[in-house]
Design an enzyme around this catalytic site. Structure first.
Site, PDB file in Angstrom:
ATOM      1  CG  HIS A 118      -0.651   2.133  -9.294  1.00  0.00           C
ATOM      2  ND1 HIS A 118      -0.792   1.798  -7.978  1.00  0.00           N
ATOM      3  CD2 HIS A 118      -1.753   2.869  -9.619  1.00  0.00           C
ATOM      4  CE1 HIS A 118      -1.933   2.294  -7.515  1.00  0.00           C
ATOM      5  NE2 HIS A 118      -2.531   2.947  -8.492  1.00  0.00           N
TER       6      HIS A 118
ATOM      7  CG  ASP B  79      -2.076   0.962   1.086  1.00  0.00           C
ATOM      8  OD1 ASP B  79      -2.369   1.390  -0.053  1.00  0.00           O
ATOM      9  OD2 ASP B  79      -2.693   1.298   2.122  1.00  0.00           O
TER      10      ASP B  79
ATOM     11  CG  LEU C 122       9.649 -16.823  -3.868  1.00  0.00           C
ATOM     12  CD1 LEU C 122       9.626 -16.843  -2.343  1.00  0.00           C
ATOM     13  CD2 LEU C 122       9.980 -15.421  -4.372  1.00  0.00           C
TER      14      LEU C 122
END
Ligand code: IPE
Ligand code: IPE
Ligand code: MG
Length: 260
Positions: free
Chosen positions: A43, A26, A137
């Site tokens: 963004h 955020d 991962l």
């Protein structure tokens, strides 16, 4: 000292590294606004931060990273921002998949994908397929995801089984629900990070985070780098996880000795 596990002495601090880190990324909009840039620039900068955090997780042997990219509530944003976010998602998938594959990362997208344009759905499917063999991962990106949606879709699947006579209502246990959730089979989040200063869950992994350690930082997502990530991991390492037990019991469990 016992045998080494991935370079770490067994019996010491391996458990102090979270197996699964979940992050609410955020603060992109505010990062941009502070620079008098359009929100979209935030963004874009956020995608760069994602690339770095993925690298840190690989370096630190974290098994699972789950990132909240777009919530089921984010459709309420101005149509233009939603459109740009979807375009950016598409672009990032196109650009990053090769690198992920090279790094042995398996990518999965969590959420209700049916709401996305066909082209994006196809791109997601291709990205998941091409990284499906990744044994390093496990990277999960939550898009059009909501924790309540996740529980509802799991329960709906169980109801279908009950209706078909494959399951009795008594068999709807916590384990049965958990097995139908979005990332069944992977460990629950150990460390739940939210950047950007807000201290709320915003409908992220509600069920799976029942015992996650929560970590909130004012750092805005595009500025969340190695240092900030290190601080979050240090905070996690300093905590005692008790899972309902007393601290004495938890200490004994940590040391690997049974306690009464
Ligand atoms: C998080 O940043 C990214 C998404 C929700 C897509 P925000 O866009 O929420 O940034 P702020 O909270 O407005 O700063
Ligand atoms: C949560 O962030 C969703 C993502 C980071 C993708 P928001 O910025 O949308 O959350 P709220 O609305 O402020 O709670
Ligand atoms: Mg926000």
């Amino acid at each position: 000292m016992g045998a080494t596990v991935k370079g770490i002495e067994a019996g010491d601090d391996r458990r102090r590294i979270p197996r699964h880190v979940a992050i609410i990324m955020d603060g992109n909009g505010r990062w941009a606004q502070r620079r008098s840039l359009p929100r979209f620039a935030g963004h874009k900068a956020g995608v760069e931060a994602v690339r770095k955090v993925v690298e840190f997780c690989i370096q630190r042997d974290i098994e699972v990273l789950t990132l909240f990219a777009f919530s089921s509530e984010n459709w309420r944003r101005p149509q233009k921002e939603v459109g740009l976010l979807l375009d950016l998602f598409m672009l990032a998938l196109n650009r990053e998949v090769k690198r992920l594959k090279r790094n042995n990362v398996r990518l999965r997208i969590l959420g209700d994908k049916t709401a996305f344009p066909d082209k994006l759905q196809a791109r997601i499917e291709a990205a998941e397929k091409s990284t499906a063999e990744g044994s390093g991962l496990q990277l999960q990106v939550a898009a059009n995801y909501g924790g309540r949606w996740d529980v509802a879709q799991a329960v709906r699947r169980l109801a279908v089984k009950v209706q078909a006579g494959q399951l009795t209502p008594e068999a709807i246990t916590e384990e049965a629900i958990a097995a139908e959730l979005s990332f069944a089979g992977l460990p629950d989040p150990d460390l739940f990070i939210r950047t950007g200063g807000e201290q709320r869950l915003s409908n992220f992994l509600l069920w799976q985070s029942a015992y996650a350690e929560l970590y909130f930082t004012d750092t805005l997502w595009p500025e969340f780098g190695e240092q900030a990530f290190g601080q979050a991991l240090a905070s996690f390492a300093s905590r005692q996880r008790r899972f309902g037990q007393t601290s004495e019991q938890a200490r004994a469990a940590d040391a690997g000795t049974p306690s009464g």
